[in-house]
Design a protein around this motif. Sequence first.
Motif, PDB file in Angstrom:
ATOM      1  N   GLY A   1       5.990   2.516 -11.102  1.00 54.20           N
ATOM      2  CA  GLY A   1       5.181   2.572 -12.385  1.00 54.20           C
ATOM      3  C   GLY A   1       5.637   3.519 -13.275  1.00 54.20           C
ATOM      4  N   VAL A   2       6.036   4.718 -13.022  1.00 53.99           N
ATOM      5  CA  VAL A   2       6.260   5.593 -14.224  1.00 53.99           C
ATOM      6  C   VAL A   2       7.610   5.294 -14.655  1.00 53.99           C
ATOM      7  CG1 VAL A   2       7.256   8.014 -14.438  1.00 53.99           C
ATOM      8  CG2 VAL A   2       4.957   7.788 -13.018  1.00 53.99           C
ATOM      9  N   GLY A   3       8.579   4.944 -14.058  1.00 54.45           N
ATOM     10  CA  GLY A   3       9.843   4.330 -14.223  1.00 54.45           C
ATOM     11  C   GLY A   3       9.970   3.399 -15.397  1.00 54.45           C
ATOM     12  N   LEU A   4       8.758   2.287 -15.055  1.00 51.73           N
ATOM     13  CA  LEU A   4       8.707   1.200 -15.857  1.00 51.73           C
ATOM     14  C   LEU A   4       7.834   1.639 -17.229  1.00 51.73           C
ATOM     15  CD1 LEU A   4       8.623  -1.756 -16.017  1.00 51.73           C
ATOM     16  CD2 LEU A   4       6.534  -2.308 -14.996  1.00 51.73           C
ATOM     17  N   ALA A   5       7.088   2.556 -17.123  1.00 51.57           N
ATOM     18  CA  ALA A   5       6.373   2.866 -18.130  1.00 51.57           C
ATOM     19  C   ALA A   5       7.581   3.714 -19.284  1.00 51.57           C
ATOM     20  CB  ALA A   5       5.059   4.187 -17.906  1.00 51.57           C
ATOM     21  N   VAL A   6       8.337   4.627 -18.812  1.00 50.47           N
ATOM     22  CA  VAL A   6       9.219   5.076 -19.557  1.00 50.47           C
ATOM     23  C   VAL A   6      10.111   4.241 -20.308  1.00 50.47           C
ATOM     24  CG1 VAL A   6      11.444   6.499 -19.375  1.00 50.47           C
ATOM     25  CG2 VAL A   6       9.349   7.249 -18.080  1.00 50.47           C
ATOM     26  N   THR A   7      10.550   3.017 -19.701  1.00 51.55           N
ATOM     27  CA  THR A   7      11.387   2.160 -20.283  1.00 51.55           C
ATOM     28  C   THR A   7      10.468   1.504 -21.663  1.00 51.55           C
ATOM     29  OG1 THR A   7      10.359   0.259 -19.173  1.00 51.55           O
ATOM     30  CG2 THR A   7      12.571   1.314 -18.329  1.00 51.55           C
ATOM     31  N   PHE A   8       9.211   1.682 -21.578  1.00 55.41           N
ATOM     32  CA  PHE A   8       8.514   1.168 -22.830  1.00 55.41           C
ATOM     33  C   PHE A   8       8.554   2.062 -23.989  1.00 55.41           C
ATOM     34  CE2 PHE A   8       7.508  -3.055 -21.649  1.00 55.41           C
ATOM     35  CZ  PHE A   8       7.200  -2.856 -20.469  1.00 55.41           C
ATOM     36  N   LEU A   9       9.055   3.436 -23.745  1.00 57.94           N
ATOM     37  CA  LEU A   9       8.984   4.424 -24.523  1.00 57.94           C
ATOM     38  C   LEU A   9       9.541   4.062 -26.057  1.00 57.94           C
ATOM     39  CD1 LEU A   9       9.220   7.992 -23.005  1.00 57.94           C
ATOM     40  CD2 LEU A   9       7.473   7.144 -24.135  1.00 57.94           C
ATOM     41  N   PRO A  10      10.737   3.457 -25.851  1.00 55.44           N
ATOM     42  CA  PRO A  10      11.599   3.427 -27.018  1.00 55.44           C
ATOM     43  C   PRO A  10      11.064   2.553 -27.877  1.00 55.44           C
ATOM     44  CG  PRO A  10      12.976   3.160 -25.222  1.00 55.44           C
ATOM     45  CD  PRO A  10      11.727   3.589 -24.611  1.00 55.44           C
ATOM     46  N   ALA A  11      10.291   1.393 -27.531  1.00 56.64           N
ATOM     47  CA  ALA A  11       9.391   0.443 -28.292  1.00 56.64           C
ATOM     48  C   ALA A  11       8.312   1.350 -28.986  1.00 56.64           C
ATOM     49  CB  ALA A  11       9.121  -0.930 -27.230  1.00 56.64           C
TER      50      ALA A  11
ATOM     51  N   GLY B   1      15.680   2.594  -5.705  1.00 59.46           N
ATOM     52  CA  GLY B   1      15.890   3.461  -4.354  1.00 59.46           C
ATOM     53  C   GLY B   1      14.853   3.749  -3.263  1.00 59.46           C
ATOM     54  N   VAL B   2      13.661   3.487  -3.869  1.00 60.10           N
ATOM     55  CA  VAL B   2      12.543   3.944  -3.124  1.00 60.10           C
ATOM     56  C   VAL B   2      12.123   2.885  -2.156  1.00 60.10           C
ATOM     57  CG1 VAL B   2      12.041   5.701  -4.587  1.00 60.10           C
ATOM     58  CG2 VAL B   2      10.628   3.589  -4.789  1.00 60.10           C
ATOM     59  N   VAL B   3      12.326   1.721  -2.620  1.00 64.87           N
ATOM     60  CA  VAL B   3      11.902   0.413  -1.951  1.00 64.87           C
ATOM     61  C   VAL B   3      12.587  -0.015  -0.727  1.00 64.87           C
ATOM     62  CG1 VAL B   3      12.885  -1.246  -2.989  1.00 64.87           C
ATOM     63  CG2 VAL B   3      10.767  -1.887  -2.392  1.00 64.87           C
TER      64      VAL B   3
ATOM     65  N   GLY C   1       0.016  12.035   0.575  1.00 55.97           N
ATOM     66  CA  GLY C   1       1.383  12.361   1.003  1.00 55.97           C
ATOM     67  C   GLY C   1       2.110  12.707  -0.146  1.00 55.97           C
ATOM     68  N   SER C   2       3.284  13.009  -0.117  1.00 59.41           N
ATOM     69  CA  SER C   2       4.159  13.399  -1.271  1.00 59.41           C
ATOM     70  C   SER C   2       4.782  12.161  -1.923  1.00 59.41           C
ATOM     71  CB  SER C   2       5.474  14.231  -0.679  1.00 59.41           C
ATOM     72  OG  SER C   2       5.454  15.553  -1.347  1.00 59.41           O
ATOM     73  N   VAL C   3       4.878  12.351  -3.497  1.00 54.02           N
ATOM     74  CA  VAL C   3       5.347  11.319  -4.101  1.00 54.02           C
ATOM     75  C   VAL C   3       6.849  11.406  -4.207  1.00 54.02           C
ATOM     76  CG1 VAL C   3       5.326  10.485  -6.396  1.00 54.02           C
ATOM     77  CG2 VAL C   3       3.336  10.599  -5.126  1.00 54.02           C
ATOM     78  N   LEU C   4       7.044  12.540  -4.765  1.00 50.38           N
ATOM     79  CA  LEU C   4       8.651  13.165  -4.868  1.00 50.38           C
ATOM     80  C   LEU C   4       8.760  14.102  -3.639  1.00 50.38           C
ATOM     81  CD1 LEU C   4       8.680  13.985  -8.712  1.00 50.38           C
ATOM     82  CD2 LEU C   4       9.866  12.012  -7.598  1.00 50.38           C
ATOM     83  N   THR C   5      10.069  14.032  -2.959  1.00 55.85           N
ATOM     84  CA  THR C   5      10.369  14.822  -2.048  1.00 55.85           C
ATOM     85  C   THR C   5      11.429  15.943  -2.363  1.00 55.85           C
ATOM     86  OG1 THR C   5      10.187  12.532  -1.017  1.00 55.85           O
ATOM     87  CG2 THR C   5       9.877  14.664   0.358  1.00 55.85           C
ATOM     88  N   GLN C   6      11.164  16.942  -1.728  1.00 51.80           N
ATOM     89  CA  GLN C   6      12.357  18.131  -1.686  1.00 51.80           C
ATOM     90  C   GLN C   6      12.971  18.015  -0.339  1.00 51.80           C
ATOM     91  OE1 GLN C   6      11.082  21.782  -3.609  1.00 51.80           O
ATOM     92  NE2 GLN C   6      12.565  21.289  -5.467  1.00 51.80           N
TER      93      GLN C   6
ATOM     94  N   GLY D   1       0.866  -1.425   0.111  1.00 50.02           N
ATOM     95  CA  GLY D   1       0.103   0.095   0.028  1.00 50.02           C
ATOM     96  C   GLY D   1       0.830   1.248  -0.065  1.00 50.02           C
ATOM     97  N   GLU D   2       2.091   1.114  -0.521  1.00 45.73           N
ATOM     98  CA  GLU D   2       3.062   2.301  -0.584  1.00 45.73           C
ATOM     99  C   GLU D   2       2.676   3.055  -1.807  1.00 45.73           C
ATOM    100  OE1 GLU D   2       5.076   3.727   1.816  1.00 45.73           O
ATOM    101  OE2 GLU D   2       4.678   2.301   3.178  1.00 45.73           O
ATOM    102  N   TYR D   3       2.099   4.166  -1.940  1.00 44.06           N
ATOM    103  CA  TYR D   3       1.526   4.851  -2.985  1.00 44.06           C
ATOM    104  C   TYR D   3       2.758   5.425  -3.482  1.00 44.06           C
ATOM    105  CZ  TYR D   3      -0.801   8.435  -5.785  1.00 44.06           C
ATOM    106  OH  TYR D   3      -1.387   9.365  -6.796  1.00 44.06           O
ATOM    107  N   GLY D   4       3.941   5.796  -2.848  1.00 47.82           N
ATOM    108  CA  GLY D   4       4.840   6.595  -3.446  1.00 47.82           C
ATOM    109  C   GLY D   4       5.752   5.537  -4.304  1.00 47.82           C
ATOM    110  N   ILE D   5       6.081   4.152  -3.665  1.00 45.23           N
ATOM    111  CA  ILE D   5       6.673   3.222  -4.741  1.00 45.23           C
ATOM    112  C   ILE D   5       5.977   3.056  -5.787  1.00 45.23           C
ATOM    113  CG2 ILE D   5       7.464   0.675  -4.467  1.00 45.23           C
ATOM    114  CD1 ILE D   5       7.999   0.830  -1.506  1.00 45.23           C
ATOM    115  N   VAL D   6       4.721   2.604  -5.857  1.00 50.95           N
ATOM    116  CA  VAL D   6       3.924   2.388  -7.152  1.00 50.95           C
ATOM    117  C   VAL D   6       4.094   3.345  -8.104  1.00 50.95           C
ATOM    118  CG1 VAL D   6       1.485   2.120  -7.760  1.00 50.95           C
ATOM    119  CG2 VAL D   6       2.151   1.156  -5.613  1.00 50.95           C
ATOM    120  N   VAL D   7       3.855   4.492  -7.742  1.00 51.97           N
ATOM    121  CA  VAL D   7       3.964   5.921  -8.758  1.00 51.97           C
ATOM    122  C   VAL D   7       5.528   5.815  -9.296  1.00 51.97           C
ATOM    123  CG1 VAL D   7       4.097   8.272  -9.040  1.00 51.97           C
ATOM    124  CG2 VAL D   7       2.417   7.011  -7.800  1.00 51.97           C
ATOM    125  N   ASN D   8       6.516   5.721  -8.486  1.00 54.83           N
ATOM    126  CA  ASN D   8       7.828   5.788  -8.841  1.00 54.83           C
ATOM    127  C   ASN D   8       8.321   4.647  -9.563  1.00 54.83           C
ATOM    128  OD1 ASN D   8       9.342   8.045  -7.889  1.00 54.83           O
ATOM    129  ND2 ASN D   8       8.595   7.478  -5.799  1.00 54.83           N
TER     130      ASN D   8
END
Lengths: 200, 220
Positions: free
Chosen positions: B43-53, B81-83, B169-174, B34-41
């Motif tokens: 998920g987005v990272g994985l999605a980006v890896t499909f961009l080249p295809a 890094g987030v898990v 909660g914050s997904v990316l943190t400063q 149930g860690e929203y932060g891990i899912v987003v980080n």
Amino acid sequence: MIQMLPENWFVRDTKLNAVISWVLTGMLAVTIAVGLVNSRFDIVMLAGAAAIVAVVPPLVSRNWQQSVPWPLLLVATFPLVFGASGSFFGLVVVGIGIAALALLVVVVLQMTTTVRMTPNFATGFVMICTLGTAGLWAVLSATSARFLGSAFVETNDQLMGVFSAALVASILSGLIFRWYFRRQLERNRSSGSPEEAQIA
Amino acid sequence: MSLGEYVSDRRQRQLVHVLQAAMGGILLVGLFTGEYGIVVNAGVGLAVTFLPAILERSYRFTMGVGIVLWITAAMFLHALGVVPLPFFDFQSAYSSTWWWDHMTHALSSSLVAGVAYATVRALDEHTEFINMPPTFLFVFMLMFVLAFGVIWELLEFYISVGAELLGTGSVLTQYGLDDTVQDLFYNSLGGIAVAIFGVTRLSGVSSQLADRFEGASPRR
């Protein structure tokens, strides 16, 4: 959009423009001297860049009457004039000044090197430089504050304020220059100048 | 000089798939805990890896497998890094080490610099009205990386402001002023590395070509 960034959009040969530009250049020279005396190297760099940019066209053409448009040069001095301003609006004005300076640098590069840009690319380049300069300022200022004890912003929120102003300035400058280039193109078209042949 | 001289294309492709599967695993961990932060980080990272295809399929734009691996590695290291990891007493690598954030920033910035390099070179080749000699290209790439860093920090800031306003909660943190400045600094390191590599490679090619032309010159 025209293919090349024509030099005559940015180099004037009227006496009036030259006189005003030289007066500004003189003031910049004084600013450089004052900056050196006070060890304000940020001022020296900003004034130095503007002065170099103002001096190159007459040097290259060996004609003191050739100069950059004085309004553009004036805007390029804004970072010096409004640099101490803490307000958001003041920072945006500084950002627009940086953009004007970047555009003049592009013009000078095209006159003295093999660098070539289209107006669209030049606009994008200027926008990138405005944001990039804010980032460079942040890194250099923070380092200087750490090791030399100079001033820097206190909080992350303040830094984000500076960056936000840079973003606004970048977008505004992009729009202004794009509008300016379009206007120049219309003017050239209606006057039937040789650039027409270059229009894509 | 390329990775392909040391590791075959096939191995690189396999590595890409292994990393993507690992990111899928991290995504699942996030869902189960149930860690929203891990899912987003992840998920987005994985999605980006499909961009080249996707780029290849929809726009017939092909990248070398080395570039795809570069992108995938950067995304993977961020997701990793987030898990929470047993290695770090079930804290994340980002919060347990002082350098993970700097490493991922440098790596991501190297990617950004690579994209800027490729784009400008393509424009330079494509039209005579754009010409970027090596020294200028170097400066341009640095400015681009710095500008991108500023935009990224702004994004992080306004996303967290938005998250606070919405109560999630914050997904990316400063983490504060020092951290932001350090981010920009390590971005610059990654950008400088690629800029040096790209520009020296470019100059090398240019001088080789110049030598060739001189050999064929009639005034010899």
